[in-house]
Design an enzyme around this catalytic site. Structure first.
Site, short mmCIF file in Angstrom:
data_model
loop_
_atom_site.label_atom_id
_atom_site.label_comp_id
_atom_site.label_asym_id
_atom_site.label_seq_id
_atom_site.Cartn_x
_atom_site.Cartn_y
_atom_site.Cartn_z
N THR A 159 54.75 -50.88 -20.66
CA THR A 159 54.47 -49.46 -20.92
C THR A 159 54.92 -48.62 -19.73
OG1 THR A 159 52.62 -50.01 -22.36
CG2 THR A 159 52.61 -47.80 -21.39
N GLY A 206 56.63 -52.37 -16.00
CA GLY A 206 56.80 -51.62 -14.76
C GLY A 206 55.63 -51.83 -13.82
N ASP A 247 53.28 -49.44 -10.53
CA ASP A 247 53.18 -48.24 -9.70
C ASP A 247 53.43 -48.57 -8.24
OD1 ASP A 247 52.30 -46.25 -11.73
OD2 ASP A 247 50.77 -47.79 -12.02
N GLY A 305 49.17 -46.71 -14.04
CA GLY A 305 49.49 -45.27 -13.95
C GLY A 305 49.56 -44.63 -15.34
N GLU A 352 48.22 -54.52 -20.80
CA GLU A 352 49.30 -55.05 -19.95
C GLU A 352 48.86 -56.34 -19.27
OE1 GLU A 352 49.94 -51.66 -17.46
OE2 GLU A 352 51.74 -51.06 -18.55
N LYS A 366 58.80 -47.69 -5.57
CA LYS A 366 57.54 -48.41 -5.83
C LYS A 366 57.26 -49.47 -4.76
CE LYS A 366 57.21 -46.22 -9.79
NZ LYS A 366 57.33 -46.91 -11.05
O1 DER Z 1 50.95 -47.87 -16.39
C1 DER Z 1 51.62 -48.82 -16.03
O2 DER Z 1 51.17 -49.93 -15.65
C2 DER Z 1 53.12 -48.61 -15.94
O3 DER Z 1 53.80 -49.83 -16.06
C3 DER Z 1 53.36 -48.01 -14.57
O4 DER Z 1 52.78 -48.86 -13.65
C4 DER Z 1 54.82 -47.82 -14.24
O5 DER Z 1 55.24 -46.72 -14.93
P1 DER Z 1 56.68 -46.07 -14.67
O6 DER Z 1 57.68 -47.18 -14.97
O7 DER Z 1 56.72 -44.95 -15.66
O8 DER Z 1 56.72 -45.62 -13.24
#
Ligand code: DER
Length: 224
Positions: free
Chosen positions: A28, A84, A86, A98, A105, A123
């Site tokens: 996500t 992804g 943060d 985030g 997840e 990151k």
């Molecule tokens: O919410 C989450 O865990 C997302 O994976 C976040 O950590 C990363 O979001 P981004 O790829 O929009 O920076």
């Protein structure tokens, strides 16, 4: 945060690890978005996969793009999850959440043979904690749960969205915990999850199997 291009090239490289017949966990967020887009392209070129999404948002995107979805009632193990983060530290421990999807997840990541994290270079951190740690808590007694969280030396703030309390896909609240810095992620992860009312938190300790980073100059590095 990083540029769209950095996210897209990292996500593209991660999709190279997805092969015919795999069960794929869909992350996500904006970087995972590019991985889902790239996967859909390969599905239309003949790649045969089934996917489980880590949020309603990613589920809807996958469905719209024609990726076939399954649930945990159909399988009990995922081959590869692309998601992804943060923050990523040098032990490849993560802060996630985030986007408010940390619970699904973490469930999907824990059920995956391989967890591939895709990030833009912004990151990467020496130590976790500059980004406030998201913690999913239940609504009942959330005031007391938040008080107990702040006893761990953090400033606990209830996440709002459009002037209302943010509610996760699972009907829970998110508390963003502002620490000065996180010395021992594993210890903090366990302490937080012992607090009554806490469902889970955004520390992903010893879970990432691969970290792929996109850089400004178009370079992609696999840190791990
Ligand atoms: O919410 C989450 O865990 C997302 O994976 C976040 O950590 C990363 O979001 P981004 O790829 O929009 O920076």
């Amino acid at each position: 945060g990083g540029t769209m291009e950095e996210k897209r090239i990292a996500a593209k490289r991660a999709v190279d690890y997805v092969h015919d017949g795999m069960i794929v966990g869909l992350g996500t967020g904006t970087t995972a978005y590019w991985a889902i887009k790239k996967l859909a392209l390969k599905v239309h070129e003949g790649l045969n996969i089934k996917a489980i999404a880590t949020s309603i948002q990613s589920e809807e995107l996958a469905r719209k793009l024609g990726i076939s979805l399954i649930s945990f009632s159909d399988i009990d193990e995922i081959d590869i999850t692309i998601d992804g983060a943060d923050e990523v530290d040098y032990n490849f421990n993560l802060i996630k959440g985030g986007g408010g999807a940390l619970l699904r997840e973490k469930i999907v990541a824990a059920a995956s043979k391989q967890l591939v994290i895709v990030v833009d270079q912004s990151k990467l951190v020496n130590r976790l904690g500059l980004f406030p740690l998201p913690v999913e808590i239940v609504k009942f007694g959330h005031e007391v749960t938040m008080k107990n969280l702040s006893k761990l030396q953090c400033k606990a703030k209830l996440r709002m969205k459009n002037e209302k309390v943010f509610v996760t896909d699972n009907g829970n609240y998110i508390v963003d915990c502002h620490f000065d810095s996180i010395e021992n992620p594993k210890e903090l992860h366990n302490k937080i999850n012992l607090i009554p009312g806490v469902v889970d938190n955004g520390l992903f300790v010893d879970m990432a199997d691969k970290v792929i980073v996109g850089y400004q100059n178009g370079e992609v590095k696999e840190l791990y």
